[in-house]
Design a protein around this motif. Structure first.
Motif, PDB file in Angstrom:
ATOM      1  N   ILE A 217     -13.372   9.879   4.092  1.00  0.00           N
ATOM      2  CA  ILE A 217     -13.105  10.952   4.805  1.00  0.00           C
ATOM      3  C   ILE A 217     -11.641  11.606   4.277  1.00  0.00           C
ATOM      4  O   ILE A 217     -11.630  12.683   3.978  1.00  0.00           O
ATOM      5  CB  ILE A 217     -12.997  10.633   6.361  1.00  0.00           C
ATOM      6  N   ILE A 218     -10.630  10.831   4.074  1.00  0.00           N
ATOM      7  CA  ILE A 218      -9.485  11.302   3.458  1.00  0.00           C
ATOM      8  C   ILE A 218      -9.690  12.048   2.243  1.00  0.00           C
ATOM      9  O   ILE A 218      -9.091  12.946   1.736  1.00  0.00           O
ATOM     10  CB  ILE A 218      -8.546  10.264   3.471  1.00  0.00           C
ATOM     11  N   LEU A 219     -10.448  11.262   1.356  1.00  0.00           N
ATOM     12  CA  LEU A 219     -10.724  11.865   0.055  1.00  0.00           C
ATOM     13  C   LEU A 219     -11.265  13.368   0.295  1.00  0.00           C
ATOM     14  O   LEU A 219     -11.002  14.224  -0.528  1.00  0.00           O
ATOM     15  CB  LEU A 219     -11.638  11.036  -0.941  1.00  0.00           C
ATOM     16  N   PHE A 220     -12.344  13.400   1.067  1.00  0.00           N
ATOM     17  CA  PHE A 220     -12.968  14.678   1.376  1.00  0.00           C
ATOM     18  C   PHE A 220     -11.903  15.654   1.852  1.00  0.00           C
ATOM     19  O   PHE A 220     -11.895  16.772   1.266  1.00  0.00           O
ATOM     20  CB  PHE A 220     -13.924  14.561   2.216  1.00  0.00           C
ATOM     21  N   MET A 221     -11.010  15.500   2.593  1.00  0.00           N
ATOM     22  CA  MET A 221      -9.909  16.395   3.206  1.00  0.00           C
ATOM     23  C   MET A 221      -9.094  16.575   2.185  1.00  0.00           C
ATOM     24  O   MET A 221      -8.690  18.114   1.931  1.00  0.00           O
ATOM     25  CB  MET A 221      -9.009  15.804   4.018  1.00  0.00           C
ATOM     26  N   LEU A 222      -8.713  15.935   1.034  1.00  0.00           N
ATOM     27  CA  LEU A 222      -7.876  16.146   0.034  1.00  0.00           C
ATOM     28  C   LEU A 222      -8.586  17.093  -1.191  1.00  0.00           C
ATOM     29  O   LEU A 222      -7.775  17.707  -1.602  1.00  0.00           O
ATOM     30  CB  LEU A 222      -7.283  14.997  -0.546  1.00  0.00           C
ATOM     31  N   THR A 223      -9.753  17.103  -1.114  1.00  0.00           N
ATOM     32  CA  THR A 223     -10.456  17.451  -2.295  1.00  0.00           C
ATOM     33  C   THR A 223     -11.263  19.070  -1.922  1.00  0.00           C
ATOM     34  O   THR A 223     -11.833  19.538  -2.567  1.00  0.00           O
ATOM     35  CB  THR A 223     -11.494  16.931  -3.182  1.00  0.00           C
ATOM     36  N   ARG A 224     -10.905  19.544  -0.904  1.00  0.00           N
ATOM     37  CA  ARG A 224     -11.356  20.892  -0.234  1.00  0.00           C
ATOM     38  C   ARG A 224     -10.512  21.769  -1.016  1.00  0.00           C
ATOM     39  O   ARG A 224      -9.536  21.792  -1.503  1.00  0.00           O
ATOM     40  CB  ARG A 224     -11.197  20.968   1.401  1.00  0.00           C
ATOM     41  N   PRO A 225     -11.370  22.956  -1.214  1.00  0.00           N
ATOM     42  CA  PRO A 225     -10.582  24.187  -1.928  1.00  0.00           C
ATOM     43  C   PRO A 225      -9.265  24.658  -1.246  1.00  0.00           C
ATOM     44  O   PRO A 225      -9.290  24.291  -0.059  1.00  0.00           O
ATOM     45  CB  PRO A 225     -11.489  25.242  -1.979  1.00  0.00           C
ATOM     46  N   ARG A 226      -8.319  25.148  -1.917  1.00  0.00           N
ATOM     47  CA  ARG A 226      -7.034  25.050  -1.411  1.00  0.00           C
ATOM     48  C   ARG A 226      -6.901  25.982  -0.102  1.00  0.00           C
ATOM     49  O   ARG A 226      -6.028  25.859   0.665  1.00  0.00           O
ATOM     50  CB  ARG A 226      -5.993  25.767  -2.405  1.00  0.00           C
ATOM     51  N   GLY A 227      -7.918  26.907  -0.134  1.00  0.00           N
ATOM     52  CA  GLY A 227      -7.953  27.946   1.320  1.00  0.00           C
ATOM     53  C   GLY A 227      -8.572  27.105   2.045  1.00  0.00           C
ATOM     54  O   GLY A 227      -8.670  27.813   3.369  1.00  0.00           O
ATOM     55  N   MET A 228      -8.939  26.148   2.365  1.00  0.00           N
ATOM     56  CA  MET A 228      -9.564  25.397   3.430  1.00  0.00           C
ATOM     57  C   MET A 228      -8.920  24.032   3.786  1.00  0.00           C
ATOM     58  O   MET A 228      -8.259  23.311   3.067  1.00  0.00           O
ATOM     59  CB  MET A 228     -10.943  24.881   3.218  1.00  0.00           C
ATOM     60  N   THR A 229      -8.483  24.083   5.431  1.00  0.00           N
ATOM     61  CA  THR A 229      -7.746  22.859   5.750  1.00  0.00           C
ATOM     62  C   THR A 229      -8.478  22.239   6.725  1.00  0.00           C
ATOM     63  O   THR A 229      -8.911  22.681   7.599  1.00  0.00           O
ATOM     64  CB  THR A 229      -6.402  23.346   6.346  1.00  0.00           C
ATOM     65  N   ILE A 230      -8.778  20.930   6.485  1.00  0.00           N
ATOM     66  CA  ILE A 230      -9.530  20.262   7.614  1.00  0.00           C
ATOM     67  C   ILE A 230      -8.424  19.486   8.410  1.00  0.00           C
ATOM     68  O   ILE A 230      -7.476  18.715   7.986  1.00  0.00           O
ATOM     69  CB  ILE A 230     -10.272  18.992   6.689  1.00  0.00           C
ATOM     70  N   ARG A 231      -8.013  20.323   9.705  1.00  0.00           N
ATOM     71  CA  ARG A 231      -6.809  20.050  10.387  1.00  0.00           C
ATOM     72  C   ARG A 231      -7.059  18.575  11.181  1.00  0.00           C
ATOM     73  O   ARG A 231      -6.095  17.923  11.189  1.00  0.00           O
ATOM     74  CB  ARG A 231      -6.526  21.060  11.327  1.00  0.00           C
ATOM     75  N   ASP A 232      -8.109  18.018  11.542  1.00  0.00           N
ATOM     76  CA  ASP A 232      -8.427  16.818  12.233  1.00  0.00           C
ATOM     77  C   ASP A 232      -9.858  16.388  12.250  1.00  0.00           C
ATOM     78  O   ASP A 232     -10.697  17.202  12.560  1.00  0.00           O
ATOM     79  CB  ASP A 232      -8.082  17.083  13.692  1.00  0.00           C
ATOM     80  N   VAL A 233      -9.957  15.259  11.995  1.00  0.00           N
ATOM     81  CA  VAL A 233     -11.256  14.516  11.572  1.00  0.00           C
ATOM     82  C   VAL A 233     -11.527  13.606  12.995  1.00  0.00           C
ATOM     83  O   VAL A 233     -10.546  12.674  12.693  1.00  0.00           O
ATOM     84  CB  VAL A 233     -11.618  14.094  10.347  1.00  0.00           C
ATOM     85  N   VAL A 234     -12.218  13.738  13.592  1.00  0.00           N
ATOM     86  CA  VAL A 234     -12.483  12.541  14.676  1.00  0.00           C
ATOM     87  C   VAL A 234     -13.728  11.917  14.310  1.00  0.00           C
ATOM     88  O   VAL A 234     -14.945  12.452  14.341  1.00  0.00           O
ATOM     89  CB  VAL A 234     -12.659  13.296  16.078  1.00  0.00           C
ATOM     90  N   VAL A 235     -13.793  10.785  14.055  1.00  0.00           N
ATOM     91  CA  VAL A 235     -14.507   9.702  13.841  1.00  0.00           C
ATOM     92  C   VAL A 235     -14.702   8.486  14.327  1.00  0.00           C
ATOM     93  O   VAL A 235     -13.579   8.041  14.722  1.00  0.00           O
ATOM     94  CB  VAL A 235     -14.541   9.479  12.020  1.00  0.00           C
ATOM     95  N   MET A 236     -15.964   8.153  14.904  1.00  0.00           N
ATOM     96  CA  MET A 236     -16.262   6.958  15.711  1.00  0.00           C
ATOM     97  C   MET A 236     -17.519   6.248  15.471  1.00  0.00           C
ATOM     98  O   MET A 236     -18.442   6.929  14.855  1.00  0.00           O
ATOM     99  CB  MET A 236     -16.117   7.282  17.263  1.00  0.00           C
ATOM    100  N   PRO A 237     -17.576   5.071  15.547  1.00  0.00           N
ATOM    101  CA  PRO A 237     -18.953   4.298  15.328  1.00  0.00           C
ATOM    102  C   PRO A 237     -20.013   5.072  16.452  1.00  0.00           C
ATOM    103  O   PRO A 237     -19.371   5.516  17.653  1.00  0.00           O
ATOM    104  CB  PRO A 237     -18.481   2.951  15.990  1.00  0.00           C
ATOM    105  N   THR A 238     -21.255   5.256  15.959  1.00  0.00           N
ATOM    106  CA  THR A 238     -22.325   5.817  16.912  1.00  0.00           C
ATOM    107  C   THR A 238     -22.319   4.920  18.402  1.00  0.00           C
ATOM    108  O   THR A 238     -22.569   5.645  19.257  1.00  0.00           O
ATOM    109  CB  THR A 238     -23.687   5.721  16.012  1.00  0.00           C
ATOM    110  N   ASN A 239     -22.168   3.948  18.162  1.00  0.00           N
ATOM    111  CA  ASN A 239     -22.415   3.010  19.317  1.00  0.00           C
ATOM    112  C   ASN A 239     -21.235   2.891  20.178  1.00  0.00           C
ATOM    113  O   ASN A 239     -21.037   2.173  21.179  1.00  0.00           O
ATOM    114  CB  ASN A 239     -22.914   1.552  19.018  1.00  0.00           C
ATOM    115  N   PHE A 240     -19.874   3.682  19.792  1.00  0.00           N
ATOM    116  CA  PHE A 240     -18.776   3.523  20.609  1.00  0.00           C
ATOM    117  C   PHE A 240     -18.868   3.866  22.060  1.00  0.00           C
ATOM    118  O   PHE A 240     -18.061   3.262  22.762  1.00  0.00           O
ATOM    119  CB  PHE A 240     -17.450   4.468  20.057  1.00  0.00           C
ATOM    120  N   ASP A 241     -19.497   4.669  22.458  1.00  0.00           N
ATOM    121  CA  ASP A 241     -19.787   5.188  23.980  1.00  0.00           C
ATOM    122  C   ASP A 241     -20.660   4.304  24.698  1.00  0.00           C
ATOM    123  O   ASP A 241     -20.760   4.596  25.982  1.00  0.00           O
ATOM    124  CB  ASP A 241     -20.392   6.627  24.081  1.00  0.00           C
ATOM    125  N   LEU A 242     -21.289   3.309  23.956  1.00  0.00           N
ATOM    126  CA  LEU A 242     -22.225   2.492  24.573  1.00  0.00           C
ATOM    127  C   LEU A 242     -21.553   1.644  25.940  1.00  0.00           C
ATOM    128  O   LEU A 242     -20.337   1.158  25.649  1.00  0.00           O
ATOM    129  CB  LEU A 242     -22.995   1.632  23.879  1.00  0.00           C
TER     130      LEU A 242
END
Length: 242
Positions: A217-242
């Motif tokens: 995910i960090i690599l994805f954020m770093l390699t976006r075109p300069r005009g795009m900022t990924i300001r916050d990625v929230v990621v969790m296991p699918t089963n987290f809310d079980l």
């Protein structure tokens, strides 16, 4: 999908293990030269072995005087400016607030908040004149949810999430991007301090993710075109809310 960081210079704190090491490894494999910062000299030597572009830097960021030397020390090891900074080093204090050791609270809040702010400040002062640069901060799902079993840790991440979002609004005019990645529970040494019942429950339900998945995910954020900022990625296991 492959991402390229050819000819980029990066630095990562807390890089000898966990998300920091996974991030460093991903950046190295994408072509970057990476300064790996940690207080654990032996672990740094071990993980850097075999990577020509991996440069170890031993600093205890909880030492105020050593912390002040971070940016200068990074630049002494690089040929050219710093392009990427990943503020990843952190501590964990879980459990009931009344059971928390006051000294442990101080150390965690210092590393998770104060050190991040000071490091990012120094990095911005270096990057801004170059009119380009990327800063990534390791936050947590705990910054977005009042996690009842970790009020001290969650509070530190709520604070740093605010810091990232407000600082972003100050530095974008300099061509800088700053964003955070907020994982749910990741299989790292930080989980050693989790309440055992919560850890057992998470493992049994498949509610943990691998550090290498956060690095992607960090690599994805770093390699976006300069005009795009990924300001916050929230990621969790699918089963987290079980």
């Amino acid at each position: 999908m492959s991402y390229s960081l050819q000819n980029k210079n990066a630095a990562i704190t807390g890089a000898a293990s966990g998300i920091g090491w996974a991030s460093a490894q991903a950046m190295l494999e994408a072509g970057a030269k990476v300064v790996l910062i940690d207080r654990d000299a032996a672990s740094l030597e071990r993980v850097c072995a075999g990577y020509v572009n991996a440069i170890p830097l031993v600093i205890d960021l909880l030492d105020p005087e050593a912390c002040k030397t971070l940016m200068v020390s990074i630049l002494e090891l690089l040929d050219g400016p710093l392009d990427i900074f990943h503020a990843n080093a952190g501590l964990y204090v879980g459990g009931d607030l009344v059971d928390a050791d006051p000294d442990a609270i101080d150390r965690m809040l210092n590393l998770n908040i104060n050190v991040v702010m000071k490091n990012v400040r120094d990095v911005i002062k270096h990057m801004a004149p170059n009119k380009t640069g990327d800063i990534i901060v390791t936050s947590s799902l705990a910054a977005h949810f009042p996690t009842p079993w970790e009020p001290v840790y969650a509070s530190s991440k709520w604070a740093i999430d605010c810091f990232v979002q407000t600082t972003r609004r100050q530095v974008f005019k300099h061509g800088l991007r700053i964003g955070s990645v907020s994982p749910g529970p990741v299989i790292t040494g930080l989980l050693d301090d989790w309440p055992q019942d919560k850890l057992d429950e998470a493992k049994a339900s498949g509610s943990l993710v691998e550090a290498k998945e956060i690095a992607e995910i960090i690599l994805f954020m770093l390699t976006r075109p300069r005009g795009m900022t990924i300001r916050d990625v929230v990621v969790m296991p699918t089963n987290f809310d079980l």
